[in-house]
Design an enzyme around this catalytic site. Structure first.
Site, PDB file in Angstrom:
ATOM      1  N   GLY A  83      37.967  46.483  45.847  1.00  0.00           N
ATOM      2  CA  GLY A  83      37.069  45.373  46.133  1.00  0.00           C
ATOM      3  C   GLY A  83      36.886  44.510  44.905  1.00  0.00           C
ATOM      4  N   HIS A  98      27.103  42.880  43.987  1.00  0.00           N
ATOM      5  CA  HIS A  98      27.593  41.963  42.943  1.00  0.00           C
ATOM      6  C   HIS A  98      27.102  40.539  43.184  1.00  0.00           C
ATOM      7  CE1 HIS A  98      30.276  44.032  40.197  1.00  0.00           C
ATOM      8  NE2 HIS A  98      30.984  44.585  41.171  1.00  0.00           N
ATOM      9  N   GLN A 151      32.781  38.345  39.501  1.00  0.00           N
ATOM     10  CA  GLN A 151      33.606  39.108  38.561  1.00  0.00           C
ATOM     11  C   GLN A 151      34.739  38.259  37.974  1.00  0.00           C
ATOM     12  OE1 GLN A 151      34.003  42.580  41.501  1.00  0.00           O
ATOM     13  NE2 GLN A 151      34.136  43.570  39.500  1.00  0.00           N
ATOM     14  N   CYS A 166      33.965  50.431  38.913  1.00  0.00           N
ATOM     15  CA  CYS A 166      33.957  48.984  39.115  1.00  0.00           C
ATOM     16  C   CYS A 166      34.955  48.353  38.150  1.00  0.00           C
ATOM     17  CB  CYS A 166      32.547  48.448  38.847  1.00  0.00           C
ATOM     18  SG  CYS A 166      32.416  46.647  38.959  1.00  0.00           S
ATOM     19  N   LEU A 167      35.718  47.371  38.625  1.00  0.00           N
ATOM     20  CA  LEU A 167      36.714  46.717  37.773  1.00  0.00           C
ATOM     21  C   LEU A 167      36.072  46.010  36.575  1.00  0.00           C
ATOM     22  CD1 LEU A 167      39.113  45.216  40.473  1.00  0.00           C
ATOM     23  CD2 LEU A 167      39.443  47.281  39.101  1.00  0.00           C
ATOM     24  N   HIS A 183      28.781  47.782  47.560  1.00  0.00           N
ATOM     25  CA  HIS A 183      29.068  47.515  46.141  1.00  0.00           C
ATOM     26  C   HIS A 183      29.308  46.016  45.906  1.00  0.00           C
ATOM     27  CE1 HIS A 183      31.105  48.785  42.216  1.00  0.00           C
ATOM     28  NE2 HIS A 183      31.457  47.521  42.348  1.00  0.00           N
ATOM     29  N   GLU A 184      30.132  45.420  46.776  1.00  0.00           N
ATOM     30  CA  GLU A 184      30.493  44.006  46.562  1.00  0.00           C
ATOM     31  C   GLU A 184      29.334  43.067  46.890  1.00  0.00           C
ATOM     32  OE1 GLU A 184      33.016  43.689  44.811  1.00  0.00           O
ATOM     33  OE2 GLU A 184      33.873  45.659  45.233  1.00  0.00           O
TER      34      GLU A 184
HETATM   35 NI    NI Z   1      32.343  46.147  41.119  1.00  0.00          NI
END
Ligand code: NI
Length: 158
Positions: free
Chosen positions: A46, A134, A51, A88-89, A130-131
């Protein structure tokens, strides 16, 4: 299609509330294509627009069933709770135990401005939670708790 820079750690975008998308135009579709490329390149499941430095309510998810594009997502209902190790990226090398709903029903627009409803379970529900967090400037690290004794990660969620 292009790979965009993923901002990490204390990048200011990551703690801000993103604004709704108003125009469903070619620029949006380019961003969605780039976000998918960027997510796959980083081997994530995701990615949210903040991000990559875009403060708009856009996320892409692929938990193995193909790309799902969520624009202006709105969670309609949540049920159940599942704990799993999450990462998380934007926080490479960090992970922790996070409890998320087992099932989330979410509505969102697609790239053409058509509203869709998704019935997300398990890893898909985790990614939706999660997304969408964000998009509200919230990152998983704020939700990490101690795993219960004897906790074992499900293989499918690794
Ligand atoms: Ni993330």
């Amino acid at each position: 299609m292009a790979i965009r820079q993923i901002f990490t750690d204390d990048a200011p975008f990551l703690s801000k509330v993103a604004k709704p998308v108003e125009k469903f135009d070619d620029k949006l579709r380019q961003l969605l294509d780039d976000m998918a490329d960027t997510m796959y390149n980083a081997q994530g499941v995701g990615l949210a627009a903040p991000q990559v430095g875009i403060l708009r309510r856009i996320a892409v998810i692929d938990v193995g069933d193909g790309i799902v594009e969520l624009i202006n997502p709105k969670i309609l209902s949540c049920s159940g709770t599942v704990g799993a190790i999450e990462g998380c990226l934007s926080y490479p090398g960090q992970s922790g135990y996070v409890e998320r709903p087992q099932r989330i029903i979410v509505q969102a627009f697609d790239r053409h401005g058509v509203m869709k409803v998704y019935d997300a379970h398990n890893l898909f529900a985790r990614a939706v939670a999660h997304e969408t967090d964000h998009l509200d400037g919230k990152v998983f690290l704020s939700l990490v708790t101690e795993p219960p004794e004897g906790f074992q990660q499900y293989e499918a969620e690794e």
